[in-house]
Design an enzyme around this catalytic site. Structure first.
Site, PDB file in Angstrom:
ATOM      1  N   ARG A 121       0.662  -1.137  -0.042  1.00 18.64           N
ATOM      2  CA  ARG A 121       0.186  -0.069  -0.025  1.00 18.64           C
ATOM      3  C   ARG A 121       0.858   1.412   0.237  1.00 18.64           C
ATOM      4  NH1 ARG A 121      -4.850  -1.832   4.402  1.00 18.64           N
ATOM      5  NH2 ARG A 121      -5.155  -3.712   3.335  1.00 18.64           N
ATOM      6  N   ARG A 177       2.293   1.073  10.031  1.00 20.59           N
ATOM      7  CA  ARG A 177       1.617   1.370   8.797  1.00 20.59           C
ATOM      8  C   ARG A 177       2.646   1.309   7.920  1.00 20.59           C
ATOM      9  NH1 ARG A 177      -3.176   4.000   7.996  1.00 20.59           N
ATOM     10  NH2 ARG A 177      -3.187   4.442  10.334  1.00 20.59           N
ATOM     11  N   GLU A 235      -6.704  -1.158  15.606  1.00 16.84           N
ATOM     12  CA  GLU A 235      -7.155  -2.259  14.601  1.00 16.84           C
ATOM     13  C   GLU A 235      -6.084  -3.129  13.931  1.00 16.84           C
ATOM     14  OE1 GLU A 235      -8.348  -2.495   9.834  1.00 16.84           O
ATOM     15  OE2 GLU A 235      -8.364  -0.752  10.606  1.00 16.84           O
ATOM     16  N   SER A 256     -10.491  -6.207  10.073  1.00 10.69           N
ATOM     17  CA  SER A 256     -11.576  -5.679   9.767  1.00 10.69           C
ATOM     18  C   SER A 256     -12.283  -6.713   8.853  1.00 10.69           C
ATOM     19  CB  SER A 256     -11.257  -4.651   8.874  1.00 10.69           C
ATOM     20  OG  SER A 256     -12.254  -3.380   8.495  1.00 10.69           O
ATOM     21  N   ARG A 277       0.859  -6.321  12.756  1.00 11.90           N
ATOM     22  CA  ARG A 277       0.310  -5.903  13.941  1.00 11.90           C
ATOM     23  C   ARG A 277       0.050  -7.019  14.813  1.00 11.90           C
ATOM     24  NH1 ARG A 277      -3.873  -1.026  12.443  1.00 11.90           N
ATOM     25  NH2 ARG A 277      -2.276   0.116  11.057  1.00 11.90           N
TER      26      ARG A 277
END
Length: 423
Positions: free
Chosen positions: A260, A275, A347, A350, A389
């Site tokens: 990403r 991130r 988070e 999801s 994570r």
């Protein structure tokens, strides 16, 4: 993609959904474009019918030996008009499709109304955050002190938002991914898939990453795109297919790198692994009938929760509000894991129900066991979970006063029996 018939039938409801997402009303623009397209389509069909009738007149006149030059001139003129009308219809259709492709999914009525993540609703929590007799460190402090997490080397190799993991931490990340995949395939009925990491543009369009989020994707020079999540290739396995109802639900899972650009995250989470441009994730995808999709959504969320429970991590389940939910989702449950070093929940998974939104973009259907015709499938996707994570959460939750890290029991067999990473 949206069903234009649904917008025609309930334009006020459509605009109300957009308003809940914080967007301006669009039904008037959509319906105006749709009306013009349909008018062009009607005119095109009427002109075609007239041309066919004229062709029959020319044929009849020729059969009688009559002069048809005037009729042929009229037919030539009519052909030019038909071509213009057909081009106009295609242009308006393309404009309508392009507009609809940028509009997010309808929301489930149960989605909480809110403007941002501050308005999300906590549904439940599991486990209490660990109480420390010392000040817990963040993962990058632990990793760097162990000499097993090197951001400087990664920066020399690739720039910011990358990391080099070494030794036991590299193995711990690998162990987490294998553990998660084994849980999902061995206990929850997901079939393991090893998909391509490069896909065609149409595939990203099918799951909704394009055209809306073009800036957050990495493209190659030959027209392919690096996957931002395995949701993209896994969901598109059923694109342009007609499935049999007895074969549903279809459940697949993959452990892949994800890529990403993080175009909208300048200045956020610049330290550590939270991130990054490249990360590992176990992805879960389900394809099912409309009647079963809500049940499948709850099942998928529970499957992701099991991973965190087995690791002994504290987490909570959050119902995303209308202002925070993703583009393609009609309802989303986030799992947020407790990070002791940050002293907050973040988070880690999801789980979203997209209903027929992606299926329409992919033209993915199924044939009901009873009745005629085909229907669009419903698609769901969820992280099962984000490996990087999870590594952060394990490191911070199981850290020791001396800077070492205990290995959760569930991972020790994947670590060759190692019980702790010593300082």
């Amino acid at each position: 993609m949206h069903d234009i018939r649904r917008i025609r039938e309930a334009p006020e409801a459509f605009d109300a959904v957009l308003a809940r997402r914080g967007l301006a009303p669009l039904s008037a623009e959509i319906l105006s474009l749709d009306q013009r397209r349909r008018a062009a389509q009607t005119a095109f069909q009427e002109m075609q019918a007239a041309r066919n009738a004229l062709s029959r007149r020319i044929g009849a006149a020729r059969g009688k030996g009559e002069d048809t030059s005037a009729l042929q001139a009229e037919a030539a003129s009519m052909a030019e008009a038909i071509a213009r009308e057909e081009a106009d219809e295609k242009r308006l259709g393309a404009e309508l499709d392009a507009l609809l492709a940028t509009i997010p999914n309808w929301l489930d009525d149960a989605v909480p109304t809110g403007a941002s993540e501050a308005d999300n609703v906590v549904l439940r929590t599991w486990n209490e955050p660990r109480a420390f007799g010392f000040t817990p460190l963040q993962h990058f402090e632990l990793g760097e002190r162990l000499g097993l997490m090197d951001f400087e080397a990664a920066s020399r190799l690739a720039g910011s938002r990358f990391v080099v993991l070494k030794g036991a931490l590299a193995r711990l990340e690998r162990a987490l991914g294998q553990f998660m995949l084994d849980v999902q395939t061995g206990e929850h009925g997901y079939t393991e898939v090893n998909p391509p990491l490069l896909v065609r543009e149409a595939v990203l369009h099918g799951t909704g990453q394009l055209p809306k989020f073009r800036e957050d994707q990495f493209a190659t020079t030959d027209g392919r795109w690096l996957i931002p999540t395995a949701e993209v290739p896994l969901t598109n396995l059923v694109r342009e297919q007609v499935l049999a109802e007895p074969d549903l639900p279809l459940r697949v899972a993959a452990l892949t790198p994800c890529f990403r650009a993080e175009a909208g995250s300048a200045g956020r989470d610049t330290r550590g692994m939270l991130r990054q441009h490249q990360f590992m994730k176990v992805e879960l995808v389900s394809v099912t009938t409309p009647e079963q999709s809500d049940v499948e959504h709850a099942r998928m969320t529970a499957a992701a929760e099991i991973v965190l429970q087995r690791l002994g991590l504290a987490y909570r389940v959050v119902d995303l509000c209308s202002g925070d939910i993703g583009f393609g989702a009609t309802r989303t449950y986030d799992l947020e894991v407790w990070l002791p070093g940050q002293g907050t929940y973040r988070e880690i998974s999801s789980c979203s129900n997209c209903r027929d939104f992606q299926a329409r973009r992919m033209d993915a259907r199924y044939r009901p066991a009873e009745g005629k015709g085909t229907r669009f499938v419903h698609t769901l996707n969820g992280s099962g979970v984000a490996v990087g994570r999870a590594l952060i959460a394990v490191m911070e939750t199981y850290q020791r006063p001396d800077g070492g890290i205990d290995i959760p029991e569930a991972l020790r067999s994947y670590m060759g029996g190692l019980a702790a990473i010593a300082p």
